[in-house]
Each structure stands twice: as C-alpha cells, then as structure tokens.
Design a protein around this motif. Structure first.
Motif, PDB file in Angstrom:
ATOM      1  N   THR A 109      27.660  22.442 -33.710  1.00 38.81           N
ATOM      2  CA  THR A 109      26.486  23.272 -33.452  1.00 38.81           C
ATOM      3  C   THR A 109      26.605  23.974 -32.101  1.00 38.81           C
ATOM      4  N   LEU A 110      25.785  24.999 -31.954  1.00 39.80           N
ATOM      5  CA  LEU A 110      25.634  25.677 -30.675  1.00 39.80           C
ATOM      6  C   LEU A 110      24.278  25.313 -30.094  1.00 39.80           C
ATOM      7  N   SER A 111      24.155  25.394 -28.785  1.00 39.62           N
ATOM      8  CA  SER A 111      22.880  25.141 -28.132  1.00 39.62           C
ATOM      9  C   SER A 111      22.691  26.134 -27.003  1.00 39.62           C
ATOM     10  N   CYS A 112      21.468  26.299 -26.558  1.00 34.87           N
ATOM     11  CA  CYS A 112      21.164  27.235 -25.485  1.00 34.87           C
ATOM     12  C   CYS A 112      21.489  26.591 -24.137  1.00 34.87           C
ATOM     13  N   GLN A 113      22.346  27.262 -23.367  1.00 32.14           N
ATOM     14  CA  GLN A 113      22.769  26.748 -22.068  1.00 32.14           C
ATOM     15  C   GLN A 113      22.608  27.824 -21.004  1.00 32.14           C
TER      16      GLN A 113
END
Length: 459
Positions: free
Chosen positions: A173-177
C-alpha cells in the motif's frame, strides 16, 4: 514552510518532555518526491547509500518497490499507478511491521533511517516540499492528512520489504507522508509552460480524457530558494530527441528543433526543399509528441533548446484539424508521461505519420532502438552519453534539482545523501553510460537557460 516549523516544535517538545538524561532511538525519514529520473536512481542506489554512506549493516537493510499500488481512503480502495519505492536501515523493531534491526546506522547511533521515493511531475515535487496542495489534488493526501505537503509514498507495513541483496518486493500500500526533498528536472523559475489537449496524446485508450495544465513561476509556483530552501544539483541527466520510422532525418539541429517544437514547420520536406504545397505526393506531415506543462522534460526543452528564441506549441492539433490537413501546422499531441510520449510516436507510425518527440536520453536503451518503430536521434551530431556531457560536447541536459528545508538529524542525513549522489563512484551502473555525477562534471550551467561553460580556474 509552516509545517516544517510546527514539526520542529513538536519534536522539540517531545525531547524536552523526555528529559535530558536519555534519548530514545528515532526514525529519520527522507521522503523524495517528483522527477522520475531520480526515482530510478534511488530505487537502485538507496540501499548502497544506507550501507556505504551511513554505515548500516547489510543485515538491517530492507527494500521494496512497485509500479501499481493500492491507496485506501475512507474505507475505499483506489488503484494508483505510481512508481514508488522504499529502503530502510532498521535500527530496531519497526512498529507495525515484522522488520527488526540490530546496529542500524552507525552514523545515527541505532536510529532507523527510511528513504522513500515516488515518481511524479517535477513541478509537484517542488510544490510538495514547499507545503502546497496538488493542483488538482488527485491523490487525496491533503484531505486525509490535513497538510498540503503530504504526498503518496511507500507505507512501511512490512509487505514486500526484502533483505539487502535480494530483489525488492512489491509494495502493498501507499500512505500519505510529509515530503522531505522535492525533486525536479529544472529550477522552479524555469517553469513557464501551458498546454491543452488530451491527457495521453493520440492514444486510442478509452481512458484518454481532455486535459490542460499551466505551470508558471510567480503565478502558481514559487521559488523555494526565496523561501529559505537549499537547492542541490547532484545528478546530471541528458535528454534526447526520438523519432518514428518515416522521419527522414537521424540528426536534430537546433534550427530544426526550434522550428519544429514552436509549431512553425508542418511538413518534413520543408527542411530540404522537397515539399511542394501543390503536390500531394510530397506531403509528409510533421507530428509533434510533447509533454504536458508541469513536466521537467518539457521545461528543459524550453530552457536548454528553445532558450527564448521561440515559444513552444501549446495547443493540441489532431490529424484532421484543418490547419494540419492544409499543411499550415504540424499535428501536436501532448502526453502525461515519457512512456506515453514514446507510445505517441509509435501510434503516429501506425496511423501513417512520422512523429518526433523528446525524453530522457536512455529511454530507448544504449543503442536507442529498443522501442518498435522509434529511434533516438543525435543532437547537433552527438549522442547524449555521459562522456559527451562532462566536457561540454552535448548540451541538452539538466542537473537535477533537489530542494529541502530540514534541520537536525534529518538535515544531516539529507546532506549525506546529496554527497553520495554527487560522487561519480556511486553512479548507478545501468545509467552510467548516460548520466553523470556532479563531482565528475567539467562544465556547468549557471541556470537551466545558460549554455554550459568549462569549470576552469587559473591558479
């Protein structure tokens, strides 16, 4: 800018609360976002940076990367096509994962160091690190994280992380960073382009939609250096012109390039006098496959080749446009990415036209012919190899810009990263034929618009 200040205050408050007698191991995040060229570099070289520059044990290094990833917001899973990767130097157990480390990085006394890199348009790399929302906000990070400077990056959930020496696994998954470094092909001040057309050029894909973009310095893009950000240029990447089978030239001169990409030449025969407007048998329509505004590649073409002598074509003109059919204008198609641009050239050939475009010089491999019906042209009689760039023989290149505004251990880590990339000994082997490290350059450009000059100081 304010997000950086608030982050620093929050960290400072935590340290004070813990007292001066002990300091727990921390996680240092280097989140790079923007130009695709730097994604390619760090996907391969981040583990070597952690090992050789930070002194991390190979048993503590893990990596993952992926082309297509999932992103979940408000319980809904989205398919996001984004080049993303991550490398970790684990100084201990990483919360929420099965990854554990021992010695970690000797430079940071056991702290975990995470290097993320996500490929997107150059201008959004600049906007992200400066804390500006995407325009439009297509990935939802502003809505979810409540901060303009957040962008989609690798999520450290443990999935796909493979130990050093193995092939990086696929990210789950991708996440907001929060973005640490904004990566761009060019400086913020070099963006001054506007385009309008379909998003994926002449693609026959049903997902192709109308798209326009305008990225203009001082209007919707500020200069990080004016806001106190540091700008470094550790990697030099060459660009080249690519043509489809049927283009009657293998070399691109500057006169040809300026005439073509300004939209002033409609037929290939205009360059050698063989075009006769009264003789349809001489018609060989020029097709331009270009990038949309916001692309650092388009901005480099504008700065390094056009250099203010002519403006770039801005509006799509399809094959059946009256100006194209009457030989007044070339066909013009804009594309969201370099891969789509190459596909644009291929599609033009399939449609019976001869197209030309531009991309990273290594886009078609070392011999320049790895794409069907597409070949790399020489520029001013030369190929864009590193040896030609270093000594000023080939001038269609940009020293990649990296903008950052960090403090403390994060700044120390970023400085190590910049120094690593600037050293020719660390150049990615698969790119060494074309790319050059800043430390190996014998010429330099003061700005993206200036002609390269020799780095020579009399003793």
């Amino acid at each position: 800018m304010f997000k950086k200040i608030l982050k620093g205050l929050a960290i400072g408050g935590t340290v004070l609360a813990m007292g001066a007698t002990a300091q727990a191991a921390d996680t240092i995040n280097i989140n790079i976002y923007g130009a695709s060229a730097q994604y390619k570099f760090w996907t391969a070289e981040a583990p070597e940076f952690l090992k050789n520059k930070l002194g991390c044990s190979t048993s503590d290094i893990y990596s993952a990367k992926s082309k297509a990833n999932k992103y979940v917001r408000d319980g809904v899973e989205y398919d996001i096509s984004r080049d993303a990767g991550v490398s970790v130097c684990a100084g201990g157990a990483i919360a929420g994962t099965s990854i554990t480390g021992g010695s970690g990085s000797s430079v940071f006394n056991g702290d975990t160091v995470v290097v993320r890199y996500t490929s997107k348009a150059s201008y959004d790399g600049i906007r992200a690190v400066m804390g500006q929302a995407t325009d439009p906000d297509t990935d939802g990070c502003y809505a979810e994280a409540g901060a303009y400077g957040y962008r989609l990056q690798a999520n450290l959930d443990g999935a796909g992380l493979v130990a050093y020496g193995g092939t990086p696994g696929a990210l789950d998954t991708l996440s907001c960073q929060d973005v640490t470094i904004g990566a761009s092909d060019v400086a913020a001040k070099t963006f001054n382009q506007t385009t309008s057309g379909m998003k994926y050029g002449n693609s026959t894909d049903a997902t192709n939609v109308a798209y326009s973009n305008s990225v203009v310095y001082g209007t919707n893009l500020d200069d990080p250096e004016e806001k106190g950000f540091t700008a470094s240029r550790p990697i030099v990447v060459p660009f080249a012109f690519f043509a489809g089978t049927g283009v009657p030239y293998t070399n691109m001169t500057r006169e040809m390039a300026v005439s073509l990409f300004s939209g002033n030449v409609a037929e290939w025969g205009m360059f050698d006098g063989s075009y006769d407007p009264n003789d349809e048998s001489t018609y060989n329509t020029v097709v331009l496959c270009m990038r949309h505004a916001g692309s650092g590649t388009l901005a480099t073409l504008d700065a390094a080749v056009m250099r203010g002598d002519q403006g770039l074509a801005q509006t799509e003109k399809t094959y059946d446009d009256d100006d194209v059919m009457w030989g007044v204008s070339p066909a013009v198609y804009f594309n969201d990415g370099s891969s789509q641009l190459i596909e644009c050239i291929q599609q033009a050939h399939a449609d019976g036209y001869a197209a030309v475009g531009y991309a990273d010089a290594d886009k078609c491999g070392t011999d320049g012919t790895s794409k069907t019906n597409v070949f790399r042209m020489t520029w001013q009689g030369e190929d864009g190899y590193a040896a030609k760039i270093k000594y000023g023989v080939y001038d269609f290149w940009s020293a990649q810009w990296m903008y950052y505004n960090e403090t403390g251990d994060t700044l120390t880590a970023v400085n190590h990263l910049i120094n690593f990339a600037s050293d020719a000994a660390n150049m990615l082997p698969s790119k060494a034929t074309f790319w050059a490290a800043q430390g190996d350059m014998q010429v330099s450009k003061g700005t993206d618009y200036t002609y390269p000059v020799m780095n020579y100081t009399a003793e």
